[in-house]
Enzyme design. Structure first.
Site, PDB file in Angstrom:
ATOM      1  N   LYS A  79       0.794  -1.550   0.122  1.00 38.40           N
ATOM      2  CA  LYS A  79       0.117  -0.077  -0.060  1.00 38.40           C
ATOM      3  C   LYS A  79       0.761   1.124  -0.110  1.00 38.40           C
ATOM      4  O   LYS A  79       0.661   2.201  -0.776  1.00 38.40           O
ATOM      5  CB  LYS A  79      -1.005   0.086   1.191  1.00 38.40           C
ATOM      6  CG  LYS A  79      -1.883  -1.081   1.113  1.00 38.40           C
ATOM      7  CD  LYS A  79      -3.249  -0.993   1.951  1.00 38.40           C
ATOM      8  CE  LYS A  79      -4.291  -1.973   1.828  1.00 38.40           C
ATOM      9  NZ  LYS A  79      -4.082  -3.179   2.557  1.00 38.40           N
ATOM     10  N   ARG A 149     -45.355  -9.650  26.393  1.00 38.42           N
ATOM     11  CA  ARG A 149     -45.312 -10.696  25.347  1.00 38.42           C
ATOM     12  C   ARG A 149     -46.627 -11.144  24.985  1.00 38.42           C
ATOM     13  O   ARG A 149     -47.692 -10.760  25.604  1.00 38.42           O
ATOM     14  CB  ARG A 149     -44.775 -11.792  25.904  1.00 38.42           C
ATOM     15  CG  ARG A 149     -43.270 -11.708  26.499  1.00 38.42           C
ATOM     16  CD  ARG A 149     -42.736 -12.793  27.087  1.00 38.42           C
ATOM     17  NE  ARG A 149     -42.626 -13.957  26.345  1.00 38.42           N
ATOM     18  CZ  ARG A 149     -41.504 -14.396  25.686  1.00 38.42           C
ATOM     19  NH1 ARG A 149     -40.396 -13.464  25.691  1.00 38.42           N
ATOM     20  NH2 ARG A 149     -41.424 -15.495  24.884  1.00 38.42           N
ATOM     21  N   SER A 180     -39.843 -18.753  19.197  1.00 38.74           N
ATOM     22  CA  SER A 180     -40.383 -19.245  20.577  1.00 38.74           C
ATOM     23  C   SER A 180     -41.805 -19.915  20.249  1.00 38.74           C
ATOM     24  O   SER A 180     -42.134 -20.870  20.802  1.00 38.74           O
ATOM     25  CB  SER A 180     -40.538 -18.146  21.665  1.00 38.74           C
ATOM     26  OG  SER A 180     -41.371 -17.036  21.112  1.00 38.74           O
ATOM     27  N   TYR A 181     -42.579 -19.510  19.299  1.00 35.90           N
ATOM     28  CA  TYR A 181     -43.715 -19.963  18.835  1.00 35.90           C
ATOM     29  C   TYR A 181     -43.612 -21.659  18.606  1.00 35.90           C
ATOM     30  O   TYR A 181     -44.351 -22.336  19.058  1.00 35.90           O
ATOM     31  CB  TYR A 181     -44.505 -19.336  17.666  1.00 35.90           C
ATOM     32  CG  TYR A 181     -45.681 -19.983  17.327  1.00 35.90           C
ATOM     33  CD1 TYR A 181     -46.931 -19.457  17.828  1.00 35.90           C
ATOM     34  CD2 TYR A 181     -45.976 -20.974  16.325  1.00 35.90           C
ATOM     35  CE1 TYR A 181     -48.159 -20.050  17.618  1.00 35.90           C
ATOM     36  CE2 TYR A 181     -47.062 -21.305  15.970  1.00 35.90           C
ATOM     37  CZ  TYR A 181     -48.213 -21.068  16.816  1.00 35.90           C
ATOM     38  OH  TYR A 181     -49.473 -21.568  16.379  1.00 35.90           O
ATOM     39  N   ARG A 183     -41.357 -23.260  19.409  1.00 34.00           N
ATOM     40  CA  ARG A 183     -40.796 -24.388  20.592  1.00 34.00           C
ATOM     41  C   ARG A 183     -42.050 -24.518  21.561  1.00 34.00           C
ATOM     42  O   ARG A 183     -41.775 -24.993  22.618  1.00 34.00           O
ATOM     43  CB  ARG A 183     -39.464 -23.367  21.247  1.00 34.00           C
ATOM     44  CG  ARG A 183     -38.296 -23.250  20.352  1.00 34.00           C
ATOM     45  CD  ARG A 183     -37.124 -23.048  21.246  1.00 34.00           C
ATOM     46  NE  ARG A 183     -37.298 -21.894  21.973  1.00 34.00           N
ATOM     47  CZ  ARG A 183     -37.070 -20.477  21.729  1.00 34.00           C
ATOM     48  NH1 ARG A 183     -36.947 -20.291  20.804  1.00 34.00           N
ATOM     49  NH2 ARG A 183     -37.262 -19.733  22.822  1.00 34.00           N
ATOM     50  N   ASP A 190     -41.973 -11.944  20.002  1.00 37.01           N
ATOM     51  CA  ASP A 190     -42.284 -11.414  18.728  1.00 37.01           C
ATOM     52  C   ASP A 190     -42.606 -12.689  18.037  1.00 37.01           C
ATOM     53  O   ASP A 190     -42.736 -13.922  18.530  1.00 37.01           O
ATOM     54  CB  ASP A 190     -41.218 -10.601  18.102  1.00 37.01           C
ATOM     55  CG  ASP A 190     -39.924 -11.751  17.503  1.00 37.01           C
ATOM     56  OD1 ASP A 190     -40.069 -12.965  18.004  1.00 37.01           O
ATOM     57  OD2 ASP A 190     -39.095 -11.296  16.906  1.00 37.01           O
ATOM     58  N   ASP A 279     -41.045 -10.575  12.422  1.00 33.58           N
ATOM     59  CA  ASP A 279     -39.898 -10.706  11.682  1.00 33.58           C
ATOM     60  C   ASP A 279     -40.294 -11.710  10.468  1.00 33.58           C
ATOM     61  O   ASP A 279     -41.125 -12.811  10.642  1.00 33.58           O
ATOM     62  CB  ASP A 279     -38.658 -11.378  12.369  1.00 33.58           C
ATOM     63  CG  ASP A 279     -38.141 -10.464  13.288  1.00 33.58           C
ATOM     64  OD1 ASP A 279     -38.406  -9.137  13.508  1.00 33.58           O
ATOM     65  OD2 ASP A 279     -37.658 -10.924  14.350  1.00 33.58           O
ATOM     66  N   ASN A 302     -28.746 -22.643  19.787  1.00 34.11           N
ATOM     67  CA  ASN A 302     -27.753 -22.685  18.599  1.00 34.11           C
ATOM     68  C   ASN A 302     -26.466 -22.444  18.743  1.00 34.11           C
ATOM     69  O   ASN A 302     -25.871 -23.008  18.050  1.00 34.11           O
ATOM     70  CB  ASN A 302     -28.466 -21.286  17.714  1.00 34.11           C
ATOM     71  CG  ASN A 302     -29.749 -21.274  17.366  1.00 34.11           C
ATOM     72  OD1 ASN A 302     -30.382 -22.518  17.236  1.00 34.11           O
ATOM     73  ND2 ASN A 302     -30.196 -20.377  16.573  1.00 34.11           N
TER      74      ASN A 302
HETATM   75  N1  DCP Z   1     -31.109 -16.299  16.937  1.00 29.60           N
HETATM   76  C1  DCP Z   1     -29.977 -16.353  17.164  1.00 29.60           C
HETATM   77  N2  DCP Z   1     -28.997 -15.510  17.245  1.00 29.60           N
HETATM   78  C2  DCP Z   1     -29.547 -14.009  17.438  1.00 29.60           C
HETATM   79  C3  DCP Z   1     -30.647 -13.936  17.420  1.00 29.60           C
HETATM   80  C4  DCP Z   1     -31.589 -14.799  16.949  1.00 29.60           C
HETATM   81  O1  DCP Z   1     -29.418 -17.705  17.145  1.00 29.60           O
HETATM   82  N3  DCP Z   1     -28.386 -13.144  17.567  1.00 29.60           N
HETATM   83  C5  DCP Z   1     -31.967 -17.153  16.776  1.00 29.60           C
HETATM   84  C6  DCP Z   1     -32.684 -17.982  17.940  1.00 29.60           C
HETATM   85  C7  DCP Z   1     -34.076 -17.387  18.275  1.00 29.60           C
HETATM   86  C8  DCP Z   1     -34.575 -16.932  16.924  1.00 29.60           C
HETATM   87  O2  DCP Z   1     -33.444 -16.557  16.106  1.00 29.60           O
HETATM   88  O3  DCP Z   1     -34.713 -18.279  19.006  1.00 29.60           O
HETATM   89  C9  DCP Z   1     -35.517 -16.029  16.927  1.00 29.60           C
HETATM   90  O4  DCP Z   1     -35.021 -14.859  17.520  1.00 29.60           O
HETATM   91  P1  DCP Z   1     -35.909 -14.213  18.821  1.00 29.60           P
HETATM   92  O5  DCP Z   1     -35.345 -12.785  19.391  1.00 29.60           O
HETATM   93  O6  DCP Z   1     -37.199 -13.833  18.078  1.00 29.60           O
HETATM   94  O7  DCP Z   1     -36.018 -15.062  19.996  1.00 29.60           O
HETATM   95  P2  DCP Z   1     -37.228 -15.997  20.277  1.00 29.60           P
HETATM   96  O8  DCP Z   1     -38.434 -16.253  19.121  1.00 29.60           O
HETATM   97  O9  DCP Z   1     -36.624 -17.518  20.715  1.00 29.60           O
HETATM   98  O10 DCP Z   1     -37.768 -15.738  21.580  1.00 29.60           O
HETATM   99  P3  DCP Z   1     -39.025 -14.446  21.702  1.00 29.60           P
HETATM  100  O11 DCP Z   1     -40.231 -15.104  22.272  1.00 29.60           O
HETATM  101  O12 DCP Z   1     -38.243 -13.622  22.961  1.00 29.60           O
HETATM  102  O13 DCP Z   1     -39.027 -13.731  20.269  1.00 29.60           O
HETATM  103 MG    MG Z   2     -39.238 -14.517  18.220  1.00 29.57          MG
HETATM  104 MN    MN Z   3     -37.500 -12.450  16.187  1.00 22.22          MN
END
Ligand code: DCP
Ligand code: MG
Ligand code: MN
Length: 360
Positions: A79, A149, A180-181, A183, A190, A279, A302
């Site tokens: 550079k 929630r 979470s839904y 699960r 959300d 989302d 994850n």
């Molecule tokens: N996720 C991830 N890493 C991140 C953000 C999200 O691995 N930095 C993944 C795992 C989460 C999913 O995306 O379960 C959805 O993200 P949410 O923030 O919507 O989390 P949840 O749906 O699990 O919980 P909530 O009921 O609070 O929406």
């Molecule tokens: Mg969520």
């Molecule tokens: Mn989300």
């Protein structure tokens, strides 16, 4: 000290060091890569202290002003040579025009937004101060509602609207509520919906055999805008937080159909009027198993799965596939026949875990 040496503190080589420092600052602060910035800063500092104005690279490499520059392959050396021979530094000019760099620089002008925050905002699709403003206003407007929630029945109702809109846009597609839904949680922070066309739809699309009046949109990139337009029209989506090519964040309400027509004395049921975070993401069919796994979470689940893949096989896992990282790039693992989540578990030699059991 020789008499013709300049007084200490005077930089005779600003023509080199200004550019190096600009580049280092972009690497470190804007792109969050201090490692890349390091040698550029070290070289700039060493060159600033030189008692002469450098005009040829030979003056800087024998002996080298910093050890790394002894090597002909040193990137900093390359550079500096470019600056000395052309008066320019193409990489710097290129980065100054780069979308991410421009956005992060704009966003950090906002009080309270540092580089790390700005990089995060860019990653979630917020690239300008105006977009940030809109989002902050929404955050304040619905502050109290975002604390709550939603019951899973409400998530299910919103998901139903999205699914119907998706099926119209792209017949036969998958539209699934993840997070979470999926699960099985009784309440959701959300709603995370994934949309993915069938392989057949994709094939027909690439053959140009759609758009023959049997409904649906003609190309993959039209899916998300078409779905969003319908949901906005129905009043399901009320505000946008960020709108990307294949990724949407916004606000939705489950009682959309009941809205507006209430008339005298009709009081809507309170919980359903609440604005909820939603989302929506669109994935290609071959990405869906990975996207589903990623967006079902939990985040902790994850992380432990990614950790396993990395430690046991040296593989990295994200929402689009499994990748093997070589020294300079990551290449998608294609030797696996992955049709669903279970195949991903199997490929990684893990016992399948049902969504309801992933909340750990
Ligand atoms: N996720 C991830 N890493 C991140 C953000 C999200 O691995 N930095 C993944 C795992 C989460 C999913 O995306 O379960 C959805 O993200 P949410 O923030 O919507 O989390 P949840 O749906 O699990 O919980 P909530 O009921 O609070 O929406
Ligand atoms: Mg969520
Ligand atoms: Mn989300």
């Amino acid at each position: 000290q020789r008499s013709r040496d300049p007084p200490k503190g005077v930089n005779l080589n600003a023509h080199i060091t200004d550019k190096l420092e600009d580049l280092a600052e972009i690497y470190d602060k804007v792109l969050g890569d201090p490692y890349k910035a390091k040698n550029h800063n070290l070289a700039a500092n060493a060159i600033k202290d030189l008692p002469f104005k450098a005009t040829r690279i030979e003056q800087l490499v024998d002996p080298p002003v910093i050890p790394a520059m002894a090597s002909k392959r040193s990137t900093v050396r390359g550079k500096i040579n470019e600056i000395l021979t052309t008066g320019r530094l193409q990489k710097l000019e290129e980065l100054k025009r780069n979308d991410r760099v421009v956005a992060v620089r704009e966003l950090t002008r906002v009080w309270g937004v540092g580089e790390a925050k700005a990089r995060h905002l860019f990653n979630v699709g917020i690239k300008t101060v105006n977009q940030l403003r809109a989002r902050q206003m929404i955050g304040l407007k619905y502050f109290d509602e975002f604390d709550q929630r939603m019951p899973r029945e409400e998530a299910s109702a919103i998901a139903g609207y999205v699914e119907r809109a998706a099926r119209r846009a792209c017949p036969g597609c998958v539209a699934v509520a993840a997070g979470s839904y999926r699960r099985g949680k009784p309440t959701c922070g959300d709603l995370d919906v994934l949309i993915s066309p069938t392989r057949e739809w994709m094939t027909a699309e690439s053959c140009g055999s759609l758009g023959d009046g049997r409904g649906g949109v003609s190309t993959f990139k039209d899916i998300l805008p078409t779905v969003l337009a319908e949901l906005r029209g129905k009043g399901v989506l009320t505000d946008d937080l960020s709108v990307g090519k294949d990724s949407y964040m916004g606000l939705a309400r489950a009682d959309a159909d009941a809205d507006g027509g209430g008339g005298m004395g009709v009081v809507p049921v309170e919980p359903a009027r609440t604005h909820r975070r939603i989302d929506v993401k669109v994935y290609a069919p071959e990405e869906l198993p990975f996207a589903l796994l990623y967006f079902t979470g939990s985040g902790y689940f994850n992380r432990s799965m990614r950790y396993w893949a990395k430690r046991r096989f040296g593989l990295s896992l994200n929402d689009k596939g499994i990748f093997r990282e070589t020294s300079n790039a990551a290449s998608k693992v294609t030797d696996a026949e992955i049709d669903d989540e279970a195949d991903v578990f199997e490929y990684l030699r893990l016992k399948y875990v049902a969504p309801e059991d992933r909340s750990v």
